[in-house]
Enzyme design. Structure first.
Site, PDB file in Angstrom:
ATOM      1  N   LYS A   4      40.947  20.161  34.797  1.00  0.00           N
ATOM      2  CA  LYS A   4      41.118  19.859  36.188  1.00  0.00           C
ATOM      3  C   LYS A   4      39.810  20.392  37.049  1.00  0.00           C
ATOM      4  O   LYS A   4      39.888  21.526  37.229  1.00  0.00           O
ATOM      5  CB  LYS A   4      42.499  20.155  36.758  1.00  0.00           C
ATOM      6  CG  LYS A   4      43.004  19.482  37.962  1.00  0.00           C
ATOM      7  CD  LYS A   4      42.279  19.786  39.102  1.00  0.00           C
ATOM      8  CE  LYS A   4      42.351  21.148  39.685  1.00  0.00           C
ATOM      9  NZ  LYS A   4      41.522  21.561  40.710  1.00  0.00           N
ATOM     10  N   PRO A   5      38.765  19.672  37.065  1.00  0.00           N
ATOM     11  CA  PRO A   5      37.700  20.385  37.998  1.00  0.00           C
ATOM     12  C   PRO A   5      38.117  20.204  39.636  1.00  0.00           C
ATOM     13  O   PRO A   5      39.182  19.803  40.053  1.00  0.00           O
ATOM     14  CB  PRO A   5      36.601  19.413  37.694  1.00  0.00           C
ATOM     15  CG  PRO A   5      37.453  18.020  37.432  1.00  0.00           C
ATOM     16  CD  PRO A   5      38.572  18.454  36.436  1.00  0.00           C
ATOM     17  N   GLY A   8      40.441  31.246  40.085  1.00  0.00           N
ATOM     18  CA  GLY A   8      40.528  30.722  41.565  1.00  0.00           C
ATOM     19  C   GLY A   8      41.326  31.872  42.404  1.00  0.00           C
ATOM     20  O   GLY A   8      41.037  32.978  41.833  1.00  0.00           O
ATOM     21  N   SER A   9      41.860  31.796  43.411  1.00  0.00           N
ATOM     22  CA  SER A   9      42.374  32.675  44.288  1.00  0.00           C
ATOM     23  C   SER A   9      43.567  33.334  43.634  1.00  0.00           C
ATOM     24  O   SER A   9      44.514  32.774  42.753  1.00  0.00           O
ATOM     25  CB  SER A   9      42.890  31.882  45.656  1.00  0.00           C
ATOM     26  OG  SER A   9      43.962  31.363  45.500  1.00  0.00           O
ATOM     27  N   THR A  10      43.816  34.744  44.007  1.00  0.00           N
ATOM     28  CA  THR A  10      45.114  35.261  43.569  1.00  0.00           C
ATOM     29  C   THR A  10      46.255  34.476  44.194  1.00  0.00           C
ATOM     30  O   THR A  10      47.174  34.474  43.197  1.00  0.00           O
ATOM     31  CB  THR A  10      44.983  36.791  44.202  1.00  0.00           C
ATOM     32  OG1 THR A  10      43.942  37.415  43.553  1.00  0.00           O
ATOM     33  CG2 THR A  10      46.200  37.261  43.931  1.00  0.00           C
ATOM     34  N   VAL A  53      46.882  31.318  44.487  1.00  0.00           N
ATOM     35  CA  VAL A  53      47.429  30.207  43.441  1.00  0.00           C
ATOM     36  C   VAL A  53      47.572  30.572  42.102  1.00  0.00           C
ATOM     37  O   VAL A  53      48.309  30.135  41.532  1.00  0.00           O
ATOM     38  CB  VAL A  53      46.115  29.190  43.533  1.00  0.00           C
ATOM     39  CG1 VAL A  53      46.443  28.109  42.522  1.00  0.00           C
ATOM     40  CG2 VAL A  53      45.791  28.421  45.027  1.00  0.00           C
ATOM     41  N   GLY A  54      46.791  31.889  41.771  1.00  0.00           N
ATOM     42  CA  GLY A  54      47.122  32.187  40.488  1.00  0.00           C
ATOM     43  C   GLY A  54      48.667  32.625  40.021  1.00  0.00           C
ATOM     44  O   GLY A  54      49.331  32.539  39.147  1.00  0.00           O
ATOM     45  N   GLU A  67      41.622  34.345  36.262  1.00  0.00           N
ATOM     46  CA  GLU A  67      40.652  35.128  36.465  1.00  0.00           C
ATOM     47  C   GLU A  67      40.581  34.918  37.912  1.00  0.00           C
ATOM     48  O   GLU A  67      40.336  33.755  38.577  1.00  0.00           O
ATOM     49  CB  GLU A  67      39.107  34.561  36.047  1.00  0.00           C
ATOM     50  CG  GLU A  67      37.995  35.420  36.326  1.00  0.00           C
ATOM     51  CD  GLU A  67      37.107  34.567  37.170  1.00  0.00           C
ATOM     52  OE1 GLU A  67      36.987  34.984  38.324  1.00  0.00           O
ATOM     53  OE2 GLU A  67      36.355  33.722  36.537  1.00  0.00           O
ATOM     54  N   ARG A 100      23.708  35.196  45.582  1.00  0.00           N
ATOM     55  CA  ARG A 100      23.955  34.124  44.439  1.00  0.00           C
ATOM     56  C   ARG A 100      24.819  33.022  44.782  1.00  0.00           C
ATOM     57  O   ARG A 100      25.828  33.383  45.415  1.00  0.00           O
ATOM     58  CB  ARG A 100      24.231  34.927  43.098  1.00  0.00           C
ATOM     59  CG  ARG A 100      24.200  33.841  41.926  1.00  0.00           C
ATOM     60  CD  ARG A 100      24.358  34.836  40.641  1.00  0.00           C
ATOM     61  NE  ARG A 100      24.583  33.967  39.659  1.00  0.00           N
ATOM     62  CZ  ARG A 100      25.711  34.399  38.956  1.00  0.00           C
ATOM     63  NH1 ARG A 100      26.509  35.158  38.948  1.00  0.00           N
ATOM     64  NH2 ARG A 100      25.956  33.620  37.755  1.00  0.00           N
ATOM     65  N   CYS A 153      32.939  34.891  42.698  1.00  0.00           N
ATOM     66  CA  CYS A 153      34.126  36.043  42.566  1.00  0.00           C
ATOM     67  C   CYS A 153      33.570  37.433  42.504  1.00  0.00           C
ATOM     68  O   CYS A 153      34.567  38.219  42.641  1.00  0.00           O
ATOM     69  CB  CYS A 153      34.906  35.567  41.267  1.00  0.00           C
ATOM     70  SG  CYS A 153      34.113  35.427  39.757  1.00  0.00           S
ATOM     71  N   GLU A 205      37.670  38.821  50.479  1.00  0.00           N
ATOM     72  CA  GLU A 205      36.275  38.280  50.142  1.00  0.00           C
ATOM     73  C   GLU A 205      35.808  37.426  51.259  1.00  0.00           C
ATOM     74  O   GLU A 205      36.596  36.549  51.712  1.00  0.00           O
ATOM     75  CB  GLU A 205      36.488  37.228  48.867  1.00  0.00           C
ATOM     76  CG  GLU A 205      37.035  37.999  47.301  1.00  0.00           C
ATOM     77  CD  GLU A 205      37.105  36.982  46.450  1.00  0.00           C
ATOM     78  OE1 GLU A 205      36.385  36.964  45.490  1.00  0.00           O
ATOM     79  OE2 GLU A 205      37.947  36.259  46.545  1.00  0.00           O
ATOM     80  N   SER A 263      27.309  38.612  34.245  1.00  0.00           N
ATOM     81  CA  SER A 263      28.067  37.483  33.562  1.00  0.00           C
ATOM     82  C   SER A 263      26.815  37.261  32.139  1.00  0.00           C
ATOM     83  O   SER A 263      25.621  37.289  32.430  1.00  0.00           O
ATOM     84  CB  SER A 263      27.733  36.268  34.269  1.00  0.00           C
ATOM     85  OG  SER A 263      28.642  36.294  35.185  1.00  0.00           O
TER      86      SER A 263
END
Length: 494
Positions: A185-186, A240-242, A244-245, A262, A290, A296, A396, A456
């Site tokens: 699911k992009p 994604g966001s906390t 939604v997580g 994440e 960047r 994130c 953020e 990364s």
């Protein structure tokens, strides 16, 4: 309506439909949404607006394919991943072009993401063949114990818009290497990069049903719930966001679906007065600008020890003034547009709040138009004298806004850095080895960068603590997120 970019060498990489059971498909109800270029606001493509029914179809295809795909050998899966990696390198310019057009990041940076994304395919090709069980010593002399690792099942991979290629391969590379089949699911803002990857993955030999893609912009909640509550989805990975997580975790609890999350970050970037100013400035530019500040692990709270505060700020401002802002396809552009309009509004809200609490705008301060472009461009901004009560302390910013906080002692800055509900990344600038160890061990985060501005690498575990989520992507443990351990006990008595 969709128009294939004229300078795209391989035209079939520009796909504008979902992908289920080996076929390019529209939404069952015919609904669509538009993908826009954030630099010009022009429509790039019209893509299917898929919902729960389409998601169920994709999951069913993955579930059926899993019955045979789980029996493939690690060597077979590794060969497919290595071929996919090679194709990413071969078509790096085309993939970067698509990425820049839908996300906005500069073309050179987009090429870097393509190669970074490909590195996960190569890494997990190796991990596929290094994944094995063990023989466990038994206290019972008439018994032998051994373990094997098996793929968990259908894996749902939900990727964000800020790194739409790398976040797909980091998840899917591990899942396919483990023997899982996948539903992608992009993000609705950036589905074209993921769809281009499907073309290359299919060409690499992955069987029908092992890869499925559901595209949506306005039915994200519906699709997410369908994935979380499906009895056939045994693993879900989300970046994604906390907020939604947390929602996905609640929905996955129904079936006790295994999760990797994440989530949000609020990275402290700490500059001690023994740091090399030039090194710290270069690291800050990379960590902050960047992807136009939309990462994130972007440097969100930049703490600078008082003895070096003015020197660091002036050196940073001087360097920022040399950075070119504009369309990512233009030569030498370092900062592209923000990906959507909401980010512009949030950046302005943070700046207004900071100045109301005594901060000064040292550079920039708002949106602007480079040339005749109508996109979501924002001036590189530097704020000094930040208060710990500012919004940037709790949230953020996700924009090219540098917020500088002065501090005096190591103990003080550690208390401030850790006074946060999330804990993903962090950066420490110091020439003192003892301090490096003390601070790295004391920070409540999943990752620490010492005298550098990036966190990364495919070999390094990526993830956080506290409300930044759980689970790790990349590294040796990345593939374990998609495996289960089975114990086998054998009676060897006569």
């Amino acid at each position: 309506m969709s128009t294939i970019p004229r300078n795209l060498k391989r035209k079939d990489l520009f796909q504008t439909k979902g992908f289920i059971a080996g076929s390019w498909v529209d939404a069952q109800d015919g609904a669509t949404f538009e993908v826009r270029n954030p630099a010009s606001l022009e429509t790039l493509a019209t893509v299917p607006e898929m919902g729960a029914a389409d998601t169920a179809k994709a999951v069913a295809a993955a579930h059926e394919a899993f019955k045979s795909y789980k029996k493939t050998s690690a060597r077979e899966r590794a060969r497919c991943l290595r071929q996919w990696n090679a194709l990413c390198h071969e078509h790096v310019d085309d993939l970067a072009l698509i990425l820049t057009m839908e996300n906005g990041k500069p073309f050179a940076e987009a090429k870097g993401e393509v190669l970074y994304a490909a590195s996960f395919l190569e890494w997990f090709a190796g991990e596929a063949e290094r994944t094995h069980g063990e023989v466990v010593p038994s206290a019972n002399r008439n018994q032998r114990i051994l373990t094997i690792k098996e793929p968990i099942g259908v894996a749902a991979c939900l990727a964000p818009w800020n790194f739409p290629i790398a976040m797909i391969t980091r998840k899917v590379g591990a899942a396919l290497a483990a023997g899982c089949t996948t539903v992608w699911k992009p993000a609705g803002e950036t589905p074209l990069s993921a769809l281009a990857q499907v073309v290359l993955a299919k060409e690499s030999g992955f069987p029908v049903g092992s890869i499925n893609v559901v595209t949506t912009l306005n039915k994200v909640g519906e699709v997410g719930e369908a994935l979380c509550t499906s009895k056939f989805v045994r693993k879900l990975s989300f970046t994604g966001s906390t907020r939604v997580g947390q929602l996905l975790a609640r929905q996955c609890s129904t079936n006790l679906t295994k999760l990797s999350l994440e989530l949000g970050g609020n990275s402290p970037f700490i500059v001690f007065d023994d740091a090399k100013v030039e090194t710290a400035v270069e690291a800050c530019l990379l960590a902050k600008f960047r992807n136009s500040g939309q990462t994130c692990v972007t440097a969100n709270r930049i703490f600078v020890q008082r003895g070096i505060y003015q020197e660091f700020m002036q050196a940073l401002i001087a360097k920022i003034k040399t950075l070119k802002v504009g369309d990512g396809m233009e030569k030498d552009v370092f900062i592209g547009p923000l990906t959507h309009e909401r980010a512009v509004g949030k950046a302005m809200e943070h700046i207004k709040d900071a100045t109301s609490r005594g901060a000064s705008v040292e550079l920039g301060g708002g949106p602007f138009r480079p040339g005749d472009l109508d996109g979501y461009f924002f001036q590189p901004t530097v704020l000094s004298g930040m208060s710990m009560e500012s919004l940037t302390t709790q949230e953020e910013t996700f924009a090219p806004v540098v917020a500088l906080y002065p501090f005096d002692t190591e103990e003080e800055v550690l208390e401030k850095a850790n006074d946060c509900d999330v804990g993903l990344g962090s950066f420490v600038m110091t020439e003192s080895t003892p301090r490096m160890w003390r601070v790295a061990e004391s920070l409540e985060v999943g990752m620490v960068g010492i005298n550098l501005g990036m966190l990364s690498a495919c070999e390094s575990p990526f993830g956080g603590v506290k409300q930044s989520g759980y689970g790790r992507e990349g590294g040796r443990g990345g593939i374990d997120e998609y495996l289960t351990v089975k114990s086998i006990l054998i009676n060897v008595s006569n």
